[in-house]
Design a protein around this motif. Structure first.
Motif, mmCIF file in Angstrom:
data_model
loop_
_atom_site.group_PDB
_atom_site.id
_atom_site.type_symbol
_atom_site.label_atom_id
_atom_site.label_comp_id
_atom_site.label_asym_id
_atom_site.label_seq_id
_atom_site.Cartn_x
_atom_site.Cartn_y
_atom_site.Cartn_z
ATOM 1 N N THR A 112 2.453 8.471 9.123
ATOM 2 C CA THR A 112 2.558 7.160 8.474
ATOM 3 C C THR A 112 2.979 6.109 9.503
ATOM 4 O O THR A 112 3.895 6.330 10.289
ATOM 5 C CB THR A 112 3.582 7.193 7.321
ATOM 6 N N GLU A 113 2.297 4.997 9.490
ATOM 7 C CA GLU A 113 2.646 3.864 10.351
ATOM 8 C C GLU A 113 2.297 2.577 9.620
ATOM 9 O O GLU A 113 1.132 2.341 9.297
ATOM 10 C CB GLU A 113 1.878 3.919 11.678
ATOM 11 N N LEU A 114 3.314 1.801 9.325
ATOM 12 C CA LEU A 114 3.118 0.523 8.643
ATOM 13 C C LEU A 114 3.215 -0.589 9.669
ATOM 14 O O LEU A 114 4.201 -0.676 10.405
ATOM 15 C CB LEU A 114 4.169 0.331 7.555
ATOM 16 N N ARG A 115 2.212 -1.437 9.713
ATOM 17 C CA ARG A 115 2.143 -2.488 10.722
ATOM 18 C C ARG A 115 2.318 -3.879 10.118
ATOM 19 O O ARG A 115 2.048 -4.098 8.944
ATOM 20 C CB ARG A 115 0.799 -2.426 11.466
ATOM 21 N N THR A 116 2.750 -4.794 10.960
ATOM 22 C CA THR A 116 2.774 -6.198 10.549
ATOM 23 C C THR A 116 1.344 -6.684 10.412
ATOM 24 O O THR A 116 0.428 -6.171 11.054
ATOM 25 C CB THR A 116 3.530 -7.051 11.570
ATOM 26 N N LEU B 142 -1.311 6.055 6.234
ATOM 27 C CA LEU B 142 -0.486 6.598 5.160
ATOM 28 C C LEU B 142 -0.625 8.113 5.104
ATOM 29 O O LEU B 142 -1.729 8.645 4.972
ATOM 30 C CB LEU B 142 -0.914 5.991 3.810
ATOM 31 N N ARG B 143 0.510 8.796 5.213
ATOM 32 C CA ARG B 143 0.520 10.242 5.030
ATOM 33 C C ARG B 143 1.884 10.654 4.495
ATOM 34 O O ARG B 143 2.915 10.326 5.087
ATOM 35 C CB ARG B 143 0.251 10.995 6.337
ATOM 36 N N VAL B 144 1.873 11.339 3.366
ATOM 37 C CA VAL B 144 3.118 11.820 2.765
ATOM 38 C C VAL B 144 2.914 13.277 2.345
ATOM 39 O O VAL B 144 1.987 13.593 1.597
ATOM 40 C CB VAL B 144 3.529 10.961 1.551
ATOM 41 N N ILE B 145 3.777 14.156 2.848
ATOM 42 C CA ILE B 145 3.772 15.597 2.589
ATOM 43 C C ILE B 145 2.425 16.184 3.007
ATOM 44 O O ILE B 145 2.074 16.121 4.169
ATOM 45 C CB ILE B 145 4.153 15.903 1.125
ATOM 46 N N ALA C 95 0.827 -1.210 0.000
ATOM 47 C CA ALA C 95 0.000 0.000 0.000
ATOM 48 C C ALA C 95 0.860 1.259 0.000
ATOM 49 O O ALA C 95 0.592 2.211 -0.747
ATOM 50 C CB ALA C 95 -0.928 -0.015 1.215
ATOM 51 N N PHE C 96 1.904 1.285 0.821
ATOM 52 C CA PHE C 96 2.783 2.453 0.873
ATOM 53 C C PHE C 96 3.464 2.676 -0.478
ATOM 54 O O PHE C 96 3.587 3.817 -0.944
ATOM 55 C CB PHE C 96 3.830 2.287 1.965
ATOM 56 N N ALA C 97 3.883 1.600 -1.118
ATOM 57 C CA ALA C 97 4.536 1.714 -2.425
ATOM 58 C C ALA C 97 3.643 2.428 -3.429
ATOM 59 O O ALA C 97 4.084 3.319 -4.170
ATOM 60 C CB ALA C 97 4.907 0.326 -2.934
ATOM 61 N N HIS C 98 2.373 2.036 -3.446
ATOM 62 C CA HIS C 98 1.450 2.643 -4.396
ATOM 63 C C HIS C 98 1.053 4.058 -3.962
ATOM 64 O O HIS C 98 0.789 4.924 -4.809
ATOM 65 C CB HIS C 98 0.209 1.766 -4.550
ATOM 66 N N TYR C 99 1.017 4.292 -2.663
ATOM 67 C CA TYR C 99 0.599 5.596 -2.142
ATOM 68 C C TYR C 99 1.595 6.693 -2.521
ATOM 69 O O TYR C 99 1.210 7.843 -2.741
ATOM 70 C CB TYR C 99 0.461 5.506 -0.617
ATOM 71 N N ILE C 100 2.880 6.336 -2.601
ATOM 72 C CA ILE C 100 3.904 7.343 -2.908
ATOM 73 C C ILE C 100 4.295 7.315 -4.390
ATOM 74 O O ILE C 100 5.316 7.891 -4.784
ATOM 75 C CB ILE C 100 5.169 7.148 -2.046
ATOM 76 N N LYS C 101 3.497 6.686 -5.217
ATOM 77 C CA LYS C 101 3.857 6.490 -6.620
ATOM 78 C C LYS C 101 4.118 7.806 -7.343
ATOM 79 O O LYS C 101 5.021 7.898 -8.191
ATOM 80 C CB LYS C 101 2.762 5.705 -7.342
ATOM 81 N N LYS C 102 3.358 8.857 -7.030
ATOM 82 C CA LYS C 102 3.553 10.137 -7.717
ATOM 83 C C LYS C 102 4.880 10.782 -7.349
ATOM 84 O O LYS C 102 5.440 11.552 -8.127
ATOM 85 C CB LYS C 102 2.395 11.082 -7.413
ATOM 86 N N LEU C 103 5.381 10.467 -6.153
ATOM 87 C CA LEU C 103 6.677 10.998 -5.732
ATOM 88 C C LEU C 103 7.824 10.149 -6.276
ATOM 89 O O LEU C 103 8.853 10.668 -6.707
ATOM 90 C CB LEU C 103 6.762 11.058 -4.209
ATOM 91 N N ASN C 104 7.650 8.832 -6.217
ATOM 92 C CA ASN C 104 8.659 7.906 -6.709
ATOM 93 C C ASN C 104 7.946 6.605 -7.075
ATOM 94 O O ASN C 104 7.401 5.918 -6.204
ATOM 95 C CB ASN C 104 9.729 7.656 -5.652
ATOM 96 N N ALA C 105 7.960 6.267 -8.349
ATOM 97 C CA ALA C 105 7.185 5.119 -8.832
ATOM 98 C C ALA C 105 7.949 3.804 -8.786
ATOM 99 O O ALA C 105 7.377 2.746 -9.066
ATOM 100 C CB ALA C 105 6.728 5.377 -10.264
#
Length: 291
Positions: free
Chosen positions: A159-163, A175-178, A66-76
């Motif tokens: 942002t907090e990624l959990r097991t 998920l929170r970026v900028i 989920a995080f990978a896709h969430y930041i796609k606009k910043l870094n794909a």
């Protein structure tokens, strides 16, 4: 298939071949040998081996996907890796967008159908498999539902990624970026697979290291309490069970189950190792299997 043919051409004498691979290589070589048999091509392999190959699927935590896709606009880059053909074919559960419900990718279904069309397994060679996890159900110690990556920098605070926890509607990730508002990803009935017996990957650690290597002024600093997770469950590496439930993952493998796998012999590690790690215990056993 080309590599097998080339090996036969360059071989001195007529000693039988051993063909196999590590991780995805075990699946590629499995398909290649079976396809050669289907097409009537000689592979001259007396032994096929797979070394921690995800026959029943590999695992990347939904929080990381989920995080990978969430930041796609910043870094794909990370998102593109998760959505690559190889990842879609290998992962037991996949999401293509951070809001998606985890499921089996159509690419994986196509891959499984392709295997079925060539008989699933090569029939001529003896088949053996190695797993980097134990048979006794002992997990790697990663607890479910706990923070693995925590945003601390100004750009990623929140942002907090959990097991992966069990159940439905439990928190998997914030998920929170900028300037984007915080979003939430919640469970959908998947098992607590991050701590399962099997070969481990430093997935959380790889992400955290990448973020912490960025210039401090960009504000992407994170804490990383948990660095690894199960990547290839032991039950998947020997094609014994689908990793669908807690019991599938953690119930010890019985002698009867081990005898019913598609392999003539299997070797599981005495502990949870890094995925595809070559140890004296496992490599020594494999050497004993060579024709």
């Amino acid at each position: 298939m080309a590599a097998v043919t080339k090996a036969i051409e360059r071989r001195e004498g007529d000693h039988a071949l051993t063909v196999g691979g590590f991780s995805m290589g075990g699946l590629v070589s499995r398909y290649a040998l079976a396809k050669m048999e289907t097409e009537g091509l000689e592979h001259q392999a007396q032994l096929y081996f797979s070394y921690d190959s995800p026959h029943n699927g590999a695992w990347i935590p939904i929080a990381l996907q989920a995080f990978a896709h969430y930041i796609k606009k910043l870094n794909a880059d990370f998102s593109n890796q998760i959505n690559s053909d190889a990842s879609r074919e290998l992962l037991w559960r996949h999401i293509a967008h951070w809001e998606d419900e985890p499921g089996t990718s159509e690419r994986r279904l196509e891959f499984l159908r392709a295997l079925e069309e060539v008989g699933d397994w090569p029939q001529e060679p003896r088949r053996v498999a190695i797993a980097n996890g134990p048979a006794d159900g002992t997990g790697n110690g990663v607890e479910p539902g706990v923070a693995a990556v925590i945003g601390k920098g100004a750009s990623i605070t929140g942002t907090e990624l959990r097991t992966q926890p069990e159940g439905v509607d439990d928190l998997v990730a914030r998920l929170r970026v900028i300037t984007v508002p915080t979003r939430e990803v919640r469970t959908s009935g998947l098992p607590d697979i991050d701590g399962a017996p099997g070969g481990t990957l430093y997935g959380f650690g790889i992400l955290a290291d990448a973020l912490n290597s960025m210039p401090p002024l960009l504000g992407f600093k994170v804490e990383n309490p948990i660095r690894e997770h199960c990547f290839v469950p032991a039950v998947s590496a020997i094609a014994a069970r689908e990793p669908a439930t807690h019991d599938d993952l953690y119930t010890p493998l019985s002698d009867e189950e081990l005898e019913k796998t598609p392999f003539h012999a299997v070797k599981l590690s005495s502990r949870n190792d890094t995925h595809a790690l070559i140890t004296e215990e496992l490599a020594g056993w494999l050497l004993e299997q060579l024709p």
